[in-house]
Scaffold this motif. Sequence first.
Motif, PDB file in Angstrom:
ATOM      1  N   PRO A  30      10.442  -8.784   3.494  1.00 59.32           N
ATOM      2  CA  PRO A  30       9.954  -7.795   4.467  1.00 59.32           C
ATOM      3  C   PRO A  30      10.120  -6.332   4.040  1.00 59.32           C
ATOM      4  O   PRO A  30       9.266  -5.505   4.354  1.00 59.32           O
ATOM      5  N   TRP A  31      11.183  -6.001   3.327  1.00 60.34           N
ATOM      6  CA  TRP A  31      11.425  -4.602   2.960  1.00 60.34           C
ATOM      7  C   TRP A  31      10.690  -4.168   1.697  1.00 60.34           C
ATOM      8  O   TRP A  31      10.679  -2.990   1.362  1.00 60.34           O
ATOM      9  N   MET A  32      10.044  -5.105   1.017  1.00 57.40           N
ATOM     10  CA  MET A  32       9.389  -4.809  -0.258  1.00 57.40           C
ATOM     11  C   MET A  32       7.916  -4.447  -0.040  1.00 57.40           C
ATOM     12  O   MET A  32       7.129  -5.280   0.413  1.00 57.40           O
ATOM     13  N   PRO A  33       7.532  -3.213  -0.350  1.00 57.14           N
ATOM     14  CA  PRO A  33       6.119  -2.853  -0.181  1.00 57.14           C
ATOM     15  C   PRO A  33       5.247  -3.496  -1.269  1.00 57.14           C
ATOM     16  O   PRO A  33       5.703  -3.692  -2.395  1.00 57.14           O
ATOM     17  N   THR A 110      17.939  -3.016  -9.860  1.00 57.68           N
ATOM     18  CA  THR A 110      17.625  -3.827  -8.692  1.00 57.68           C
ATOM     19  C   THR A 110      17.581  -2.907  -7.479  1.00 57.68           C
ATOM     20  O   THR A 110      18.167  -1.826  -7.483  1.00 57.68           O
ATOM     21  N   PHE A 111      16.861  -3.335  -6.473  1.00 59.12           N
ATOM     22  CA  PHE A 111      16.732  -2.511  -5.285  1.00 59.12           C
ATOM     23  C   PHE A 111      17.998  -2.579  -4.441  1.00 59.12           C
ATOM     24  O   PHE A 111      18.620  -3.629  -4.320  1.00 59.12           O
ATOM     25  N   ASN A 136      11.119   5.328  -8.059  1.00 63.20           N
ATOM     26  CA  ASN A 136      10.327   4.212  -8.593  1.00 63.20           C
ATOM     27  C   ASN A 136       9.019   4.142  -7.813  1.00 63.20           C
ATOM     28  O   ASN A 136       8.866   4.819  -6.803  1.00 63.20           O
ATOM     29  N   GLU A 137       8.092   3.338  -8.296  1.00 64.82           N
ATOM     30  CA  GLU A 137       6.784   3.318  -7.643  1.00 64.82           C
ATOM     31  C   GLU A 137       6.817   2.689  -6.254  1.00 64.82           C
ATOM     32  O   GLU A 137       5.943   2.952  -5.435  1.00 64.82           O
ATOM     33  N   GLU A 138       7.843   1.906  -5.961  1.00 62.66           N
ATOM     34  CA  GLU A 138       7.974   1.327  -4.627  1.00 62.66           C
ATOM     35  C   GLU A 138       8.583   2.311  -3.622  1.00 62.66           C
ATOM     36  O   GLU A 138       8.593   2.055  -2.423  1.00 62.66           O
ATOM     37  N   LYS A 139       9.140   3.408  -4.140  1.00 62.61           N
ATOM     38  CA  LYS A 139       9.791   4.440  -3.312  1.00 62.61           C
ATOM     39  C   LYS A 139      10.968   3.868  -2.520  1.00 62.61           C
ATOM     40  O   LYS A 139      11.181   4.197  -1.352  1.00 62.61           O
TER      41      LYS A 139
END
Length: 154
Positions: A30-33, A110-111, A136-139
Motif C-alpha cells: 500500500p505505501w509503495m507508489p 531499502t525503504f 529517490n524516484e519513489e519520493k
Amino acid sequence: MTNSAVIRPAERTDMAACAGILNRWIDATPWMPRVHDHADVERYYADTVFAERRVIVAERKNDVAGFLALSDDRYVTALYIDAPHRGAGIGSQLVQAAKDLSPEELNLWTFEHNRDAQRFYQHQGFEVERRTDRDNEEKLPDIHYRWQAKEMQA
C-alpha cells in the motif's frame, strides 16, 4: 533442507518472471507508489537489469521464486521473493550467494517503510550507513545498509 531453492545465474528468459515478482510486490504494497507501469518494468528488466547487473534467481519447483540483482559496484539493486515463497529461507540463500560473489562487502538501499526488509537485512549482518529523505524516484525515505566481511571490519 527440503524447502531450499536452487540458486543459479539468471537467463534473459527469466527477466519476465523477475519483473512479475516486482510488479506483484508493488501492487500488494500500500505505501509503495507505482512509478512505472507493468510493461515498463518488464522492459527495464529485460533490457537494462539483465544487461548491466549480475542477476541470480532462486528456483523452486521449476518456477522463479525470487531474485537478486547485484551491480559491479557491490550494490544489491533488487531482492524480491514472490509472496508464496516468502519465509522459506530463499532471501537468505540469495544474500549468501551475493556475499559469495562480493566477499568483501555489499551495499543496498531499502525503504524506511519496509520494516520487514530492515529486520531481514540486519539479521543478515547489514548495518545502517545513512538515511535519506525522499532522495529517490519513489519520493520515499530510504536507508543505506552495508555488510562487510568480518576480516574487513577489523
